[in-house]
Design a protein around this motif. Sequence first.
Motif, PDB file in Angstrom:
ATOM      1  N   VAL A  85       0.823  -1.211   0.000  1.00  0.00           N
ATOM      2  CA  VAL A  85       0.000   0.000   0.000  1.00  0.00           C
ATOM      3  C   VAL A  85       0.856   1.258   0.000  1.00  0.00           C
ATOM      4  CG1 VAL A  85      -1.571   1.383   1.420  1.00  0.00           C
ATOM      5  CG2 VAL A  85      -2.062  -1.034   1.024  1.00  0.00           C
ATOM      6  N   PHE A  86       1.944   1.246   0.777  1.00  0.00           N
ATOM      7  CA  PHE A  86       2.737   2.463   0.953  1.00  0.00           C
ATOM      8  C   PHE A  86       3.866   2.631  -0.061  1.00  0.00           C
ATOM      9  CE2 PHE A  86       0.746   2.301   5.131  1.00  0.00           C
ATOM     10  CZ  PHE A  86       0.433   3.639   5.326  1.00  0.00           C
ATOM     11  N   LYS A  87       4.063   1.649  -0.905  1.00  0.00           N
ATOM     12  CA  LYS A  87       5.217   1.665  -1.806  1.00  0.00           C
ATOM     13  C   LYS A  87       5.369   2.975  -2.572  1.00  0.00           C
ATOM     14  CE  LYS A  87       6.898  -0.408  -6.079  1.00  0.00           C
ATOM     15  NZ  LYS A  87       6.620  -1.384  -7.165  1.00  0.00           N
ATOM     16  N   ASN A  88       4.308   3.494  -3.164  1.00  0.00           N
ATOM     17  CA  ASN A  88       4.392   4.681  -4.016  1.00  0.00           C
ATOM     18  C   ASN A  88       3.955   5.968  -3.315  1.00  0.00           C
ATOM     19  OD1 ASN A  88       5.285   3.267  -6.364  1.00  0.00           O
ATOM     20  ND2 ASN A  88       3.195   2.554  -6.683  1.00  0.00           N
ATOM     21  N   LEU A  89       3.940   5.963  -1.993  1.00  0.00           N
ATOM     22  CA  LEU A  89       3.420   7.115  -1.250  1.00  0.00           C
ATOM     23  C   LEU A  89       4.456   7.824  -0.390  1.00  0.00           C
ATOM     24  CD1 LEU A  89       0.068   5.543   0.056  1.00  0.00           C
ATOM     25  CD2 LEU A  89       0.400   6.926  -1.996  1.00  0.00           C
ATOM     26  N   LEU A  90       5.591   7.213  -0.186  1.00  0.00           N
ATOM     27  CA  LEU A  90       6.510   7.688   0.851  1.00  0.00           C
ATOM     28  C   LEU A  90       7.495   8.751   0.384  1.00  0.00           C
ATOM     29  CD1 LEU A  90       7.205   4.228   2.514  1.00  0.00           C
ATOM     30  CD2 LEU A  90       5.612   6.001   3.258  1.00  0.00           C
ATOM     31  N   HIS A  91       7.365   9.211  -0.845  1.00  0.00           N
ATOM     32  CA  HIS A  91       8.267  10.238  -1.370  1.00  0.00           C
ATOM     33  C   HIS A  91       7.543  11.558  -1.618  1.00  0.00           C
ATOM     34  CE1 HIS A  91       6.132   8.705  -4.840  1.00  0.00           C
ATOM     35  NE2 HIS A  91       6.539   9.753  -5.542  1.00  0.00           N
ATOM     36  N   LYS A  92       6.294  11.670  -1.185  1.00  0.00           N
ATOM     37  CA  LYS A  92       5.459  12.802  -1.584  1.00  0.00           C
ATOM     38  C   LYS A  92       5.439  13.946  -0.584  1.00  0.00           C
ATOM     39  CE  LYS A  92       2.492  10.164  -4.673  1.00  0.00           C
ATOM     40  NZ  LYS A  92       1.116   9.923  -5.142  1.00  0.00           N
ATOM     41  N   ALA A  93       6.138  13.819   0.529  1.00  0.00           N
ATOM     42  CA  ALA A  93       6.186  14.898   1.522  1.00  0.00           C
ATOM     43  C   ALA A  93       7.462  14.774   2.329  1.00  0.00           C
ATOM     44  CB  ALA A  93       4.964  14.834   2.435  1.00  0.00           C
ATOM     45  N   ASP A  94       7.879  15.877   2.921  1.00  0.00           N
ATOM     46  CA  ASP A  94       9.091  15.856   3.745  1.00  0.00           C
ATOM     47  C   ASP A  94       8.861  15.100   5.054  1.00  0.00           C
ATOM     48  OD1 ASP A  94      10.484  17.344   1.869  1.00  0.00           O
ATOM     49  OD2 ASP A  94       9.874  19.250   2.757  1.00  0.00           O
ATOM     50  N   GLU A 124      12.317   2.680  -4.583  1.00  0.00           N
ATOM     51  CA  GLU A 124      13.605   3.117  -5.111  1.00  0.00           C
ATOM     52  C   GLU A 124      14.141   2.125  -6.139  1.00  0.00           C
ATOM     53  OE1 GLU A 124      18.061   4.413  -3.510  1.00  0.00           O
ATOM     54  OE2 GLU A 124      16.434   4.058  -2.100  1.00  0.00           O
ATOM     55  N   SER A 125      13.960   0.843  -5.880  1.00  0.00           N
ATOM     56  CA  SER A 125      14.442  -0.175  -6.803  1.00  0.00           C
ATOM     57  C   SER A 125      13.719  -0.087  -8.143  1.00  0.00           C
ATOM     58  CB  SER A 125      14.246  -1.566  -6.194  1.00  0.00           C
ATOM     59  OG  SER A 125      14.599  -2.578  -7.110  1.00  0.00           O
ATOM     60  N   GLN A 126      12.415   0.177  -8.114  1.00  0.00           N
ATOM     61  CA  GLN A 126      11.648   0.223  -9.360  1.00  0.00           C
ATOM     62  C   GLN A 126      11.846   1.522 -10.128  1.00  0.00           C
ATOM     63  OE1 GLN A 126       7.471  -0.583  -8.922  1.00  0.00           O
ATOM     64  NE2 GLN A 126       6.997  -0.140 -11.053  1.00  0.00           N
ATOM     65  N   TRP A 127      11.836   2.648  -9.416  1.00  0.00           N
ATOM     66  CA  TRP A 127      11.829   3.945 -10.090  1.00  0.00           C
ATOM     67  C   TRP A 127      13.179   4.683 -10.026  1.00  0.00           C
ATOM     68  CZ3 TRP A 127       7.806   4.066 -13.043  1.00  0.00           C
ATOM     69  CH2 TRP A 127       6.617   3.455 -12.631  1.00  0.00           C
ATOM     70  N   LYS A 128      14.146   4.133  -9.319  1.00  0.00           N
ATOM     71  CA  LYS A 128      15.461   4.759  -9.174  1.00  0.00           C
ATOM     72  C   LYS A 128      15.361   6.162  -8.565  1.00  0.00           C
ATOM     73  CE  LYS A 128      16.748   1.073 -11.274  1.00  0.00           C
ATOM     74  NZ  LYS A 128      17.162  -0.090 -10.439  1.00  0.00           N
TER      75      LYS A 128
END
Length: 212
Positions: A85-94, A124-128
């Motif tokens: 669930v959280f894989k693509n959500l953890l880079h969207k805010a400080d 990170e592994s998928q999208w670098k």
Amino acid sequence: MTHPRFKNIPSVQPEAKKTAITFHAKDDHPEIREKVFELMESFDIKVLIAIRSKADMAESAKANFKSLGTKLQQNAIYDDLITRVFKNLLHKADVINIAIARRGKAVREEALEQAINQAQKNFESQWKISSNSSIIIEPTYPSEVAGLQVIDYYLWAVQRCYERDDDQFFLPLAKKYRLIMDLDDNRNKPYGEWYSDRNPLTLEKLKGARSK
């Protein structure tokens, strides 16, 4: 709790420890539940859900136990769903605050942190793309965080679709569900069926999944 029509409902009584302390779709009186759903239609919210099928997991667990002698653990399933669930959500805010409903008496903070860390690594592994977000994980009770009560209602609405062929609660909120990952419906893709705006969840599609 003071409304003349609701105040004598059993689930609203403080000693019941249900609606009096937290909204919970399964326990709330139908009229109260309807009011909660009406309120939720006005929320600016995005919902992401990951689903596993108990029947499919049971078959997989039997096969694993027979070949490897290992049992499928509930916590392992739960932690895997958190990672997905959280894989693509953890880079969207400080700073990211994650409230996770406590399951039973165990807090399991370390295991939850590992699941979240794994989600970061998978992204990170998928999208670098690396993420330096500060993540705060808070295992808590729904009575303490309104968001957990809201997501309970969203999950209940989806569960009705899957288990009762009933979409009357789901349809008014359908646009709020940004992604529903049905991980055991592998009719079309090995990793499951992903419902979104491009592939809306419907009862017809779920019936097709059950007849696979």
